[in-house]
Enzyme design. Structure first.
Site, mmCIF file in Angstrom:
data_model
loop_
_atom_site.group_PDB
_atom_site.id
_atom_site.type_symbol
_atom_site.label_atom_id
_atom_site.label_comp_id
_atom_site.label_asym_id
_atom_site.label_seq_id
_atom_site.Cartn_x
_atom_site.Cartn_y
_atom_site.Cartn_z
ATOM 1 N N CYS A 1 -5.410 6.692 6.513
ATOM 2 C CA CYS A 1 -4.802 5.370 6.371
ATOM 3 C C CYS A 1 -3.477 5.536 5.634
ATOM 4 O O CYS A 1 -2.920 6.632 5.590
ATOM 5 C CB CYS A 1 -5.736 4.376 5.672
ATOM 6 S SG CYS A 1 -5.949 4.680 3.914
ATOM 7 N N ARG A 2 -2.971 4.467 5.028
ATOM 8 C CA ARG A 2 -1.677 4.539 4.353
ATOM 9 C C ARG A 2 -1.750 5.412 3.105
ATOM 10 O O ARG A 2 -0.930 6.284 2.902
ATOM 11 C CB ARG A 2 -1.199 3.122 3.999
ATOM 12 C CG ARG A 2 0.140 3.093 3.313
ATOM 13 C CD ARG A 2 0.611 1.655 3.102
ATOM 14 N NE ARG A 2 1.802 1.649 2.276
ATOM 15 C CZ ARG A 2 1.801 1.593 0.953
ATOM 16 N NH1 ARG A 2 0.654 1.522 0.287
ATOM 17 N NH2 ARG A 2 2.927 1.590 0.274
#
Length: 98
Positions: A63-64
């Site tokens: 993810c980020r």
């Protein structure tokens, strides 16, 4: 929960190893860049799309920053999947994106 560093992921990809990367960011976030070969399954859809995954394979969640992918890793692990969370997420990723 198993984890893997961005450096390890990058080394494995550069060595030609086929990895099963799942990016759990939202579609608009992925538009800014995704690791080549990764598939996008937003976190909110993991529960509904896990039937597309194979329990005999290992998956690396991305993810980020590592938080949402950590949640996805724990969820899939509880469902019997072999998963690892990529520490640091795309913020730490220095490799190629598409």
């Amino acid at each position: 929960m198993k984890s893997i560093s961005v450096e390890e992921v990058q080394q494995l990809l550069e060595s030609g190893k086929e990895l099963n990367l799942i990016d759990v960011r939202e579609v608009d976030e992925v538009a800014a860049g995704i690791i080549p070969t990764a598939i996008n399954i937003p976190l909110g859809l993991i529960e509904f799309r896990m039937n597309e995954l194979d329990k005999s394979k290992e998956y690396i969640m991305v993810c980020r920053s590592g938080g949402r992918s950590g949640n996805a890793t724990m969820f899939l692990e509880n469902q019997g999947f072999n998963v690892a969370n990529m520490d640091g997420g795309m913020l730490a990723w220095a490799g190629e994106v598409e």
